[in-house]
Design an enzyme around this catalytic site. Structure first.
Site, PDB file in Angstrom:
ATOM      1  N   ILE A 269       0.084   9.416  -0.186  1.00  0.00           N
ATOM      2  CA  ILE A 269       0.773  10.242  -1.131  1.00  0.00           C
ATOM      3  C   ILE A 269      -0.215  11.593  -1.585  1.00  0.00           C
ATOM      4  O   ILE A 269       0.281  12.567  -1.783  1.00  0.00           O
ATOM      5  CB  ILE A 269       1.560   9.568  -2.310  1.00  0.00           C
ATOM      6  CG1 ILE A 269       2.360   8.301  -2.010  1.00  0.00           C
ATOM      7  CG2 ILE A 269       2.229  10.509  -3.348  1.00  0.00           C
ATOM      8  CD1 ILE A 269       2.771   7.570  -2.969  1.00  0.00           C
TER       9      ILE A 269
ATOM     10  N   SER B 165       5.183   3.855 -11.279  1.00  0.00           N
ATOM     11  CA  SER B 165       5.739   3.031 -10.357  1.00  0.00           C
ATOM     12  C   SER B 165       7.036   2.307 -11.006  1.00  0.00           C
ATOM     13  O   SER B 165       7.330   2.061 -12.278  1.00  0.00           O
ATOM     14  CB  SER B 165       4.909   1.735 -10.005  1.00  0.00           C
ATOM     15  OG  SER B 165       5.715   0.756  -9.327  1.00  0.00           O
TER      16      SER B 165
ATOM     17  N   TYR C 177       0.432  -5.793 -11.169  1.00  0.00           N
ATOM     18  CA  TYR C 177       0.382  -4.301 -10.626  1.00  0.00           C
ATOM     19  C   TYR C 177       1.351  -3.492 -11.532  1.00  0.00           C
ATOM     20  O   TYR C 177       1.283  -2.611 -11.967  1.00  0.00           O
ATOM     21  CB  TYR C 177       0.838  -4.182  -9.027  1.00  0.00           C
ATOM     22  CG  TYR C 177       1.278  -2.766  -8.711  1.00  0.00           C
ATOM     23  CD1 TYR C 177       0.141  -1.958  -8.419  1.00  0.00           C
ATOM     24  CD2 TYR C 177       2.517  -2.472  -8.488  1.00  0.00           C
ATOM     25  CE1 TYR C 177       0.353  -0.617  -7.805  1.00  0.00           C
ATOM     26  CE2 TYR C 177       2.981  -1.071  -8.102  1.00  0.00           C
ATOM     27  CZ  TYR C 177       2.036  -0.241  -7.766  1.00  0.00           C
ATOM     28  OH  TYR C 177       2.162   1.144  -7.609  1.00  0.00           O
TER      29      TYR C 177
HETATM   30  C1  UD2 Z   1       6.417  -1.818  -5.320  1.00  0.00           C
HETATM   31  C2  UD2 Z   1       7.196  -0.583  -5.999  1.00  0.00           C
HETATM   32  C3  UD2 Z   1       6.865   0.314  -5.454  1.00  0.00           C
HETATM   33  C4  UD2 Z   1       5.369   1.031  -5.430  1.00  0.00           C
HETATM   34  C5  UD2 Z   1       4.931  -0.139  -4.592  1.00  0.00           C
HETATM   35  C6  UD2 Z   1       3.303  -0.112  -4.512  1.00  0.00           C
HETATM   36  C7  UD2 Z   1       9.244  -2.003  -6.790  1.00  0.00           C
HETATM   37  C8  UD2 Z   1      10.743  -2.073  -6.760  1.00  0.00           C
HETATM   38  N1  UD2 Z   1       8.733  -1.163  -5.950  1.00  0.00           N
HETATM   39  O1  UD2 Z   1       6.971  -1.996  -3.973  1.00  0.00           O
HETATM   40  O2  UD2 Z   1       7.591   1.657  -6.547  1.00  0.00           O
HETATM   41  O3  UD2 Z   1       5.019   1.008  -6.590  1.00  0.00           O
HETATM   42  O4  UD2 Z   1       5.047  -1.356  -5.182  1.00  0.00           O
HETATM   43  O5  UD2 Z   1       2.805  -1.081  -3.880  1.00  0.00           O
HETATM   44  O6  UD2 Z   1       8.630  -2.565  -7.513  1.00  0.00           O
HETATM   45  N2  UD2 Z   1       8.459  -7.139   2.774  1.00  0.00           N
HETATM   46  C9  UD2 Z   1       8.859  -7.919   3.757  1.00  0.00           C
HETATM   47  N3  UD2 Z   1       8.169  -8.008   4.777  1.00  0.00           N
HETATM   48  C10 UD2 Z   1       6.906  -7.027   4.704  1.00  0.00           C
HETATM   49  C11 UD2 Z   1       6.223  -6.269   3.791  1.00  0.00           C
HETATM   50  C12 UD2 Z   1       7.293  -6.466   2.680  1.00  0.00           C
HETATM   51  O7  UD2 Z   1       9.898  -8.390   3.980  1.00  0.00           O
HETATM   52  O8  UD2 Z   1       6.034  -7.265   5.859  1.00  0.00           O
HETATM   53  C13 UD2 Z   1       9.285  -6.872   1.628  1.00  0.00           C
HETATM   54  C14 UD2 Z   1       8.728  -7.489   0.132  1.00  0.00           C
HETATM   55  O9  UD2 Z   1       8.699  -8.849   0.073  1.00  0.00           O
HETATM   56  C15 UD2 Z   1       9.658  -6.733  -0.594  1.00  0.00           C
HETATM   57  C16 UD2 Z   1      10.301  -5.540   0.027  1.00  0.00           C
HETATM   58  O10 UD2 Z   1       9.634  -5.746   1.451  1.00  0.00           O
HETATM   59  O11 UD2 Z   1      10.956  -7.263  -1.140  1.00  0.00           O
HETATM   60  C17 UD2 Z   1       9.269  -4.086  -0.211  1.00  0.00           C
HETATM   61  O12 UD2 Z   1       7.941  -4.485  -0.243  1.00  0.00           O
HETATM   62  P1  UD2 Z   1       6.881  -3.381  -0.447  1.00  0.00           P
HETATM   63  O13 UD2 Z   1       5.359  -4.252  -0.556  1.00  0.00           O
HETATM   64  O14 UD2 Z   1       6.716  -2.555   0.579  1.00  0.00           O
HETATM   65  O15 UD2 Z   1       7.147  -2.620  -1.810  1.00  0.00           O
HETATM   66  P2  UD2 Z   1       7.489  -3.163  -3.380  1.00  0.00           P
HETATM   67  O16 UD2 Z   1       8.966  -3.268  -3.277  1.00  0.00           O
HETATM   68  O17 UD2 Z   1       6.698  -4.390  -3.778  1.00  0.00           O
END
Ligand code: UD2
Length: 317
Positions: A14, A121, A145
């Site tokens: 970013i 976030s 986080y």
């Molecule tokens: C969080 C924040 C986002 C940002 C980010 C930084 C939320 C809603 N969003 O993202 O704004 O701050 O943290 O890291 O809290 N997943 C899979 N397979 C994979 C990887 C992930 O299914 O190989 C799923 C994971 O379990 C989740 C979704 O994909 O349900 C998104 O995961 P992520 O790690 O891309 O992002 P997220 O939502 O934790």
């Protein structure tokens, strides 16, 4: 625009997009602070001669204070991202996201910087009963986080109220796009999906794939940052940085298969600890106060991102 910019985490996914946007707008003096823990110098390849790259660590106040002194705007993007990383190993993410942010704010105050724009976030909201998520909701962080990012946001508010340092926090909603690193176990899901589809491999979806995110294209986030740097009467506030939409993981994987003309069934694994179920931004406040309107539909952002990863995998970018 004012003349001296600092981008912490400017070699990251970013941060480097913000650097490129600043240059496109004619900025002349940009100091990038990055310790290259998760950032990469190659993210700055095309702009290296137009910026002042400083390999420095936000956890080291003495190192960063002289670099921040007198800045017009500090874009604070340096962070250790990822919900699961913060659960598996909370110490480094606490140090970087809370203590590092404190150092940046302290340096901004002591060095009389004009404004700090902070990368907050959407995770701060946690699971809310109502969608979309609006800034007036009570935060419910569900992971270290999420809490760390929220503490940074609170610190920004305090710095504004108590010390008169101008700050604006932007709650990013699942940013994706070119240069997001797909190689770590903590990578953003769309970067992992991109790599999988291009390599014709099945991704692993944690849970049933019906969880949803307001995936936001990185160029829209960079544009939002530039607006937040300039907007009047917003100090101490926080705004959603999202699109206002909501896409499930199953939909995202379906779109990628369609774009590539392949059929690959994903693997489904257990849900991830600390995960939020649904995420969608109310964009009213950012539109009203920052005049921000996202330009990229999900499909357009995904097409562009896929093309970038294709070129990158072929060594062409
Ligand atoms: C969080 C924040 C986002 C940002 C980010 C930084 C939320 C809603 N969003 O993202 O704004 O701050 O943290 O890291 O809290 N997943 C899979 N397979 C994979 C990887 C992930 O299914 O190989 C799923 C994971 O379990 C989740 C979704 O994909 O349900 C998104 O995961 P992520 O790690 O891309 O992002 P997220 O939502 O934790």
């Amino acid at each position: 625009m004012a003349e001296h910019y600092v981008v912490t985490g400017g070699a990251g996914f970013i941060g480097s997009a913000i650097v490129r946007s600043l240059l496109r707008e004619g900025a002349r003096r940009i100091v990038v602070i990055d310790n290259l823990l998760t950032g990469r110098e190659s993210n700055l390849d095309q702009v290296r001669t137009s910026i002042d790259f400083q390999r420095a660590d936000i956890c080291n106040y003495q190192e960063i204070a002289p670099l921040i002194r007198g800045a017009s705007v500090v874009f604070h993007e340096a962070a250790l991202a990822s919900v699961p990383r913060s659960i598996h190993d909370p110490i480094p993410s606490h140090d970087i996201n809370i203590n590092g942010t404190f150092n940046v704010l302290r340096a901004a105050r002591e060095g009389q910087a004009g404004r700090v724009v902070y990368a907050a976030s959407s995770s701060a909201y946690g699971d809310t009963e109502v969608l979309p998520k609006v800034e007036s909701m009570t935060p419910r962080p569900r992971s270290p986080y999420a809490l760390q990012k929220l503490v940074g946001e609170y610190y920004c508010g305090i710095w504004s109220g108590v010390y008169g340092v101008e700050t604006v926090s932007l709650r990013y909603f699942n940013v994706y796009g070119p240069r997001q690193d797909p190689t770590s176990p903590y990578s953003g899901v769309l970067s992992v999906f991109m790599k999988s589809v291009l390599e014709r491999r099945a991704p692993t979806i944690f849970g049933d794939g019906e969880q949803s995110r307001d995936f936001t294209y990185v160029e829209d986030v960079a544009a939002l940052n530039l607006k937040a740097a300039r907007a009047p009467n917003v100090s101490g506030r926080f705004y959603n940085g999202g699109n206002g939409g909501r896409i499930t993981l199953n939909q995202a994987w379906a779109l990628l298969q369609e774009l590539e003309g392949v059929e690959i069934a994903p693997n489904y694994g257990p849900p991830r600890a600390g995960d939020v179920r649904d995420s969608q931004a109310d964009t009213t406040a950012a539109a009203r106060d920052l005049q921000h309107s996202p330009q990229y539909s999900f499909e357009e952002g995904m097409r562009r991102t896929l093309e970038w990863y294709r070129a990158d995998l072929q060594g062409g970018s």
